[in-house]
Design a protein around this motif. Sequence first.
Motif, PDB file in Angstrom:
ATOM      1  N   TRP A  38       0.807  -1.225   0.000  1.00 36.99           N
ATOM      2  CA  TRP A  38       0.000   0.000   0.000  1.00 36.99           C
ATOM      3  C   TRP A  38       0.839   1.274   0.000  1.00 36.99           C
ATOM      4  N   GLU A  39       2.034   1.202   0.627  1.00 40.75           N
ATOM      5  CA  GLU A  39       2.793   2.439   0.827  1.00 40.75           C
ATOM      6  C   GLU A  39       3.085   3.194  -0.470  1.00 40.75           C
ATOM      7  N   PRO A  40       3.633   2.545  -1.517  1.00 40.93           N
ATOM      8  CA  PRO A  40       3.894   3.324  -2.741  1.00 40.93           C
ATOM      9  C   PRO A  40       2.617   3.849  -3.387  1.00 40.93           C
ATOM     10  N   LEU A  41       1.527   3.100  -3.262  1.00 42.90           N
ATOM     11  CA  LEU A  41       0.256   3.577  -3.802  1.00 42.90           C
ATOM     12  C   LEU A  41      -0.205   4.818  -3.041  1.00 42.90           C
ATOM     13  N   ALA A  42      -0.083   4.756  -1.709  1.00 38.76           N
ATOM     14  CA  ALA A  42      -0.514   5.881  -0.880  1.00 38.76           C
ATOM     15  C   ALA A  42       0.316   7.125  -1.160  1.00 38.76           C
ATOM     16  N   ARG A  43       1.626   6.947  -1.293  1.00 39.43           N
ATOM     17  CA  ARG A  43       2.498   8.096  -1.556  1.00 39.43           C
ATOM     18  C   ARG A  43       2.248   8.684  -2.941  1.00 39.43           C
ATOM     19  N   ALA A  44       1.679   7.862  -3.833  1.00 42.59           N
ATOM     20  CA  ALA A  44       1.333   8.360  -5.165  1.00 42.59           C
ATOM     21  C   ALA A  44      -0.052   9.004  -5.191  1.00 42.59           C
ATOM     22  N   GLY A  45      -0.722   9.029  -4.030  1.00 45.66           N
ATOM     23  CA  GLY A  45      -2.001   9.721  -3.942  1.00 45.66           C
ATOM     24  C   GLY A  45      -3.228   8.851  -3.977  1.00 45.66           C
ATOM     25  N   ASP A  46      -3.072   7.527  -3.875  1.00 45.86           N
ATOM     26  CA  ASP A  46      -4.228   6.630  -3.883  1.00 45.86           C
ATOM     27  C   ASP A  46      -4.943   6.723  -2.531  1.00 45.86           C
ATOM     28  N   ALA A  47      -6.159   7.286  -2.532  1.00 40.88           N
ATOM     29  CA  ALA A  47      -6.877   7.531  -1.276  1.00 40.88           C
ATOM     30  C   ALA A  47      -7.256   6.237  -0.570  1.00 40.88           C
ATOM     31  N   ARG A  48      -7.547   5.204  -1.326  1.00 42.37           N
ATOM     32  CA  ARG A  48      -7.897   3.920  -0.708  1.00 42.37           C
ATOM     33  C   ARG A  48      -6.714   3.368   0.065  1.00 42.37           C
ATOM     34  N   ALA A  49      -5.533   3.417  -0.538  1.00 47.26           N
ATOM     35  CA  ALA A  49      -4.334   2.943   0.146  1.00 47.26           C
ATOM     36  C   ALA A  49      -4.031   3.812   1.360  1.00 47.26           C
ATOM     37  N   GLN A  50      -4.203   5.123   1.234  1.00 45.83           N
ATOM     38  CA  GLN A  50      -3.980   6.026   2.370  1.00 45.83           C
ATOM     39  C   GLN A  50      -4.903   5.681   3.533  1.00 45.83           C
ATOM     40  N   SER A  51      -6.160   5.415   3.209  1.00 44.63           N
ATOM     41  CA  SER A  51      -7.128   5.058   4.248  1.00 44.63           C
ATOM     42  C   SER A  51      -6.750   3.749   4.925  1.00 44.63           C
ATOM     43  N   ASN A  52      -6.341   2.778   4.128  1.00 49.76           N
ATOM     44  CA  ASN A  52      -5.981   1.473   4.692  1.00 49.76           C
ATOM     45  C   ASN A  52      -4.756   1.568   5.591  1.00 49.76           C
ATOM     46  N   ILE A  53      -3.757   2.339   5.164  1.00 47.83           N
ATOM     47  CA  ILE A  53      -2.567   2.523   5.992  1.00 47.83           C
ATOM     48  C   ILE A  53      -2.944   3.244   7.286  1.00 47.83           C
ATOM     49  N   GLY A  54      -3.749   4.292   7.154  1.00 42.86           N
ATOM     50  CA  GLY A  54      -4.183   5.014   8.348  1.00 42.86           C
ATOM     51  C   GLY A  54      -4.926   4.122   9.319  1.00 42.86           C
ATOM     52  N   ALA A  55      -5.786   3.253   8.802  1.00 42.08           N
ATOM     53  CA  ALA A  55      -6.525   2.335   9.674  1.00 42.08           C
ATOM     54  C   ALA A  55      -5.582   1.378  10.387  1.00 42.08           C
ATOM     55  N   CYS A  56      -4.534   0.937   9.694  1.00 39.12           N
ATOM     56  CA  CYS A  56      -3.556   0.036  10.325  1.00 39.12           C
ATOM     57  C   CYS A  56      -2.830   0.747  11.467  1.00 39.12           C
ATOM     58  N   PHE A  57      -2.447   1.994  11.258  1.00 39.59           N
ATOM     59  CA  PHE A  57      -1.781   2.741  12.329  1.00 39.59           C
ATOM     60  C   PHE A  57      -2.765   3.046  13.471  1.00 39.59           C
ATOM     61  N   ALA A  58      -4.033   3.257  13.145  1.00 41.46           N
ATOM     62  CA  ALA A  58      -5.021   3.536  14.190  1.00 41.46           C
ATOM     63  C   ALA A  58      -5.267   2.325  15.072  1.00 41.46           C
ATOM     64  N   GLU A  59      -5.250   1.133  14.458  1.00 43.56           N
ATOM     65  CA  GLU A  59      -5.582  -0.092  15.192  1.00 43.56           C
ATOM     66  C   GLU A  59      -4.366  -0.918  15.595  1.00 43.56           C
ATOM     67  N   GLY A  60      -3.181  -0.527  15.108  1.00 47.40           N
ATOM     68  CA  GLY A  60      -1.982  -1.299  15.426  1.00 47.40           C
ATOM     69  C   GLY A  60      -1.931  -2.633  14.709  1.00 47.40           C
ATOM     70  N   MET A  61      -2.307  -2.651  13.443  1.00 49.34           N
ATOM     71  CA  MET A  61      -2.275  -3.888  12.648  1.00 49.34           C
ATOM     72  C   MET A  61      -1.050  -3.895  11.755  1.00 49.34           C
ATOM     73  N   GLY A  62      -0.096  -4.754  12.077  1.00 50.80           N
ATOM     74  CA  GLY A  62       1.133  -4.854  11.303  1.00 50.80           C
ATOM     75  C   GLY A  62       2.180  -3.832  11.666  1.00 50.80           C
ATOM     76  N   VAL A  63       1.791  -2.843  12.458  1.00 48.93           N
ATOM     77  CA  VAL A  63       2.693  -1.789  12.928  1.00 48.93           C
ATOM     78  C   VAL A  63       2.285  -1.438  14.353  1.00 48.93           C
ATOM     79  N   GLU A  64       3.170  -0.759  15.049  1.00 44.49           N
ATOM     80  CA  GLU A  64       2.804  -0.270  16.369  1.00 44.49           C
ATOM     81  C   GLU A  64       1.741   0.816  16.222  1.00 44.49           C
TER      82      GLU A  64
END
Length: 263
Positions: A38-64
């Motif tokens: 997701w990261e390269p997609l998000a950095r390229a402006g893909d809103a879906r990828a940005q949302s998914n990454i944000g949700a992972c950081f919010a819930e601590g899924m795969g990252v702290e």
Amino acid sequence: MALFDLFRRRAAPPPPDPMELALAAFQRGDYAEALNLWEPLARAGDARAQSNIGACFAEGMGVERNPALALTWLTLAAEAGYPAGQRNLAALYLQGGGDAVEADPAHAAALYRQAAEQGDAQAQDMLSWMLLEGEVIPSDPEEAHRWALAAAEAGIASSMTRMGMLYHHALGVERDVAEAARWWRRGAGHGDADGQAMLGAAYVLGAGVEADPVTALAWLLRAQAGGSGLAQPFLGPARARLDDAGRAEAARRAALPLEEEGA
């Protein structure tokens, strides 16, 4: 024939879709791989990828868990108009994130409304709940009914149960106990523990359905196992109306897979 074979050999399959690969990784629990995709997609402006990454950081899924990074990514997705990003950002503002994100329920409600108006069923469910509770935004049972109906028809079980509550208590609609029981049955069949509890209660009381203590107890036991506190007041009356055989039959039904219950 030789030319056809040559063309067939040269026809390369399309490259795999990174988003689909990421979603597959996420679904099998490989959150780190999903984030890498997701990261390269998000950095390229893909809103879906940005949302998914944000949700992972919010819930601590795969990252702290990191509310500050969640806020950054979810804000980008929400400002791009992506409904799930708006909904995920709303959830972050509703609960807050320590020093990084101050809880702002009013802003959360506004974000839920933005997502709901774009057809996001989970946001519609949350907006309906907030409109019914009336703690953050003014109570409006009629609008709560409208959003609950939209979410329920999209398959959100908690909104199905809420529709039953609205009809049972005449909130925004005329009282109709049969319609309430019908919606509780739908919520129960979709696995909502509160819907199962209320359907069990309806069978105890004969409210909108014919009284049936065995069916009542079966649904109440299932609801209790699912964590619904609404079942407790009705368990005693349901058990009191049954002999040992009836209670055993109810327990047997409650242990069946949900689809075999006949919901």
